[in-house]
Write a protein that holds these residues in place. Structure first.
Motif, short mmCIF file in Angstrom:
data_model
loop_
_atom_site.label_atom_id
_atom_site.label_comp_id
_atom_site.label_asym_id
_atom_site.label_seq_id
_atom_site.Cartn_x
_atom_site.Cartn_y
_atom_site.Cartn_z
N PHE A 163 -37.38 86.47 -8.33
CA PHE A 163 -36.13 87.09 -8.15
C PHE A 163 -35.62 86.67 -7.14
O PHE A 163 -34.48 86.32 -6.77
CB PHE A 163 -36.33 88.43 -8.71
CG PHE A 163 -35.01 89.35 -8.24
CD1 PHE A 163 -33.89 89.33 -9.07
CD2 PHE A 163 -34.79 90.04 -7.08
CE1 PHE A 163 -32.75 89.91 -9.09
CE2 PHE A 163 -33.64 90.63 -6.79
CZ PHE A 163 -32.63 90.64 -7.93
N GLY A 164 -36.51 86.93 -5.79
CA GLY A 164 -36.01 86.83 -4.47
C GLY A 164 -35.65 85.23 -4.16
O GLY A 164 -34.41 84.92 -3.69
N ASP B 17 -43.31 96.40 5.39
CA ASP B 17 -43.95 96.33 3.99
C ASP B 17 -44.74 97.38 3.57
O ASP B 17 -45.80 97.74 3.95
CB ASP B 17 -44.78 95.06 3.68
CG ASP B 17 -45.27 94.83 2.32
OD1 ASP B 17 -44.43 95.01 1.31
OD2 ASP B 17 -46.28 94.58 2.04
N ALA B 18 -44.03 98.30 2.76
CA ALA B 18 -44.41 99.82 2.63
C ALA B 18 -45.68 99.64 1.79
O ALA B 18 -46.75 100.45 2.25
CB ALA B 18 -43.31 100.53 1.87
N PHE B 19 -46.08 98.77 0.85
CA PHE B 19 -47.13 98.96 0.00
C PHE B 19 -48.38 98.62 0.88
O PHE B 19 -49.57 99.17 0.91
CB PHE B 19 -47.12 97.82 -0.97
CG PHE B 19 -48.24 97.83 -1.90
CD1 PHE B 19 -48.83 98.95 -2.69
CD2 PHE B 19 -49.14 96.59 -1.85
CE1 PHE B 19 -49.85 98.92 -3.48
CE2 PHE B 19 -50.23 96.38 -2.60
CZ PHE B 19 -50.72 97.51 -3.25
N SER B 20 -48.26 97.46 1.69
CA SER B 20 -49.40 97.10 2.72
C SER B 20 -49.59 98.23 3.63
O SER B 20 -50.95 98.35 4.21
CB SER B 20 -48.94 95.71 3.36
OG SER B 20 -48.73 94.81 2.53
N ILE B 21 -48.68 98.72 4.28
CA ILE B 21 -48.91 100.02 5.14
C ILE B 21 -49.74 100.99 4.59
O ILE B 21 -50.49 101.43 5.26
CB ILE B 21 -47.40 100.51 5.78
CG1 ILE B 21 -46.96 99.36 6.49
CG2 ILE B 21 -47.69 101.65 6.48
CD1 ILE B 21 -45.50 99.80 6.93
N PHE B 22 -49.21 101.41 3.38
CA PHE B 22 -50.06 102.34 2.51
C PHE B 22 -51.47 101.97 2.47
O PHE B 22 -52.36 102.81 2.73
CB PHE B 22 -49.21 102.87 1.26
CG PHE B 22 -50.07 103.71 0.43
CD1 PHE B 22 -50.04 105.18 0.47
CD2 PHE B 22 -50.71 102.95 -0.89
CE1 PHE B 22 -50.83 105.97 -0.17
CE2 PHE B 22 -51.45 104.19 -1.58
CZ PHE B 22 -51.69 105.40 -1.39
N LEU C 88 -31.56 97.54 -3.79
CA LEU C 88 -31.11 97.04 -2.53
C LEU C 88 -30.63 95.77 -2.41
O LEU C 88 -30.49 95.08 -1.42
CB LEU C 88 -32.24 97.15 -1.38
CG LEU C 88 -32.89 98.61 -1.25
CD1 LEU C 88 -34.10 98.59 -0.54
CD2 LEU C 88 -31.82 99.49 -0.91
N ALA C 89 -30.66 94.98 -3.66
CA ALA C 89 -30.23 93.45 -3.59
C ALA C 89 -28.76 93.11 -3.18
O ALA C 89 -28.50 92.23 -2.30
CB ALA C 89 -30.62 92.90 -4.92
N VAL C 90 -27.93 93.95 -3.32
CA VAL C 90 -26.52 93.58 -3.13
C VAL C 90 -26.47 93.89 -1.75
O VAL C 90 -25.71 92.97 -1.05
CB VAL C 90 -25.63 94.34 -3.93
CG1 VAL C 90 -24.11 94.36 -3.39
CG2 VAL C 90 -25.53 94.14 -5.60
N PRO C 91 -26.54 95.20 -1.23
CA PRO C 91 -26.41 95.15 0.53
C PRO C 91 -27.05 94.37 1.03
O PRO C 91 -26.48 93.80 2.15
CB PRO C 91 -26.71 96.72 0.63
CG PRO C 91 -27.47 97.27 -0.49
CD PRO C 91 -27.04 96.28 -1.63
N LEU C 92 -28.35 94.07 0.79
CA LEU C 92 -29.22 93.01 1.63
C LEU C 92 -28.53 91.76 1.54
O LEU C 92 -28.47 90.89 2.47
CB LEU C 92 -30.63 93.12 1.03
CG LEU C 92 -31.46 94.37 1.54
CD1 LEU C 92 -32.82 94.16 0.90
CD2 LEU C 92 -31.67 94.42 2.99
N PRO D 212 -37.00 100.38 -6.40
CA PRO D 212 -36.91 99.09 -6.98
C PRO D 212 -36.14 98.29 -6.07
O PRO D 212 -35.05 98.42 -5.49
CB PRO D 212 -36.17 99.47 -8.34
CG PRO D 212 -36.44 100.96 -8.39
CD PRO D 212 -36.18 101.52 -7.04
N PRO D 213 -36.64 97.10 -5.87
CA PRO D 213 -35.98 95.94 -5.17
C PRO D 213 -34.64 95.54 -5.36
O PRO D 213 -33.86 95.25 -4.65
CB PRO D 213 -36.85 94.96 -5.21
CG PRO D 213 -37.85 94.94 -6.33
CD PRO D 213 -37.96 96.53 -6.46
#
Length: 288
Positions: free
Chosen positions: A222-223, A161-166, A133-137, A129-130
């Protein structure tokens, strides 16, 4: 005259039965379509209502007020927010293609040690889930002095971008190996094979992942809230809509008009790219 009447009745009978049969066959799809379309129709109709009627139970405007859209642009700098959203979505989509297409080609068509492990890493990255990684990023981008801008959201798409690569990998697997072998016989290396053979043949898949990325970034809340929330000059339309709703919470006609402005570009994009999008999703994962 009787013969003409009988002929017309005979013609209309099978046609009417054909229509009824088509409705019965697609009844579930029609019901689901109506469920999705009705909220959009309600939002559009409310956007043209007066302030008083928007608070009533009426579903159809008594009088039409297209000036609500002009009022939305007068009360909020939506053109600036529109430009920020377009910049975010276009640059993120371009970065996704730059990074994902070569990675997907390497995972689908190149033979190298550790390929299966790398593919498992991509699958695992899709499951994170994004928010984890929100705090470290955020700490990373804050140290780079990029918070308050949209660059912390755009730059990661140029990396992975993992989803696009898949999705692209699955689509590249649908291309028969004979085309790639013929290109190599003609002297093409991996780069030319990718550019001259695979990309022209996988336009529907590329259109599908591009549309996915564009719609995700366009609707992302969110971003932009996390990284650009402190700087209104870099707000996107999603943030602006939330702020507009808070400032005009009793003026639902203006809120719905602003919502239409936010939704309209994505709806138009989907309408014009629908054929390529559906074809890309249909053939993804069907190995040729």
């Amino acid at each position: 005259m009787a013969a003409l009447t009988t002929s017309g009745t005979t013609t209309r009978g099978p046609r009417r039965r054909g229509v009824l049969r088509w409705i019965a066959t697609h009844s579930i799809a029609l019901a689901i379509g109506v469920m999705f379309v009705l909220p959009l129709v309600f939002v559009a109709l409310t956007a043209f209502m007066s302030d008083r009627q928007a608070l009533t139970a009426d579903l159809w405007p008594r009088s039409w007020h297209p000036e609500n859209f002009a009022e939305v642009f007068r009360t909020a700098p939506l053109l600036k927010y529109l430009g920020n959203s377009v910049m975010y979505s276009l640059l993120a989509t371009a970065g996704m293609l730059v990074s994902s297409v070569p990675a997907a080609y390497a995972l689908a068509r190149m033979r190298w040690r550790g390929r299966e492990v790398a593919f498992l890493v991509v699958i695992a990255a899709m499951m994170i889930p994004p928010q984890v990684l929100a705090v470290p990023l955020y700490v990373l981008w804050a140290r780079l002095h990029l918070t308050g801008t949209l660059w912390p959201l755009i730059l990661p798409y140029f990396l992975v971008d993992a989803f696009s690569i898949f999705l692209l990998r699955q689509f590249f697997l649908t291309i028969p190996q004979s085309y790639l072998d013929a290109a190599r016989v003609d002297g093409c290396g991996d780069l030319r094979t990718l550019l001259r053979v695979l990309l022209p043949m996988t336009r529907p898949g590329i259109a599908a992942v591009s549309l996915f990325c564009f719609m995700y970034t366009w609707n992302d809340y969110f971003g932009p809230l996390l990284y650009a929330g402190e700087n209104p000059d870099n707000w996107t339309l999603s943030l602006a809509l939330a702020s507009f709703r808070g400032a005009h919470q009793v003026q639902w006609n203006l809120t719905m008009a602003a919502t239409v402005v936010v939704m309209l570009p994505v709806i138009l994009l989907f309408v014009f790219a629908q054929k390529s999008f559906v074809r890309g999703i249909t053939f993804t994962g069907v190995k040729g």
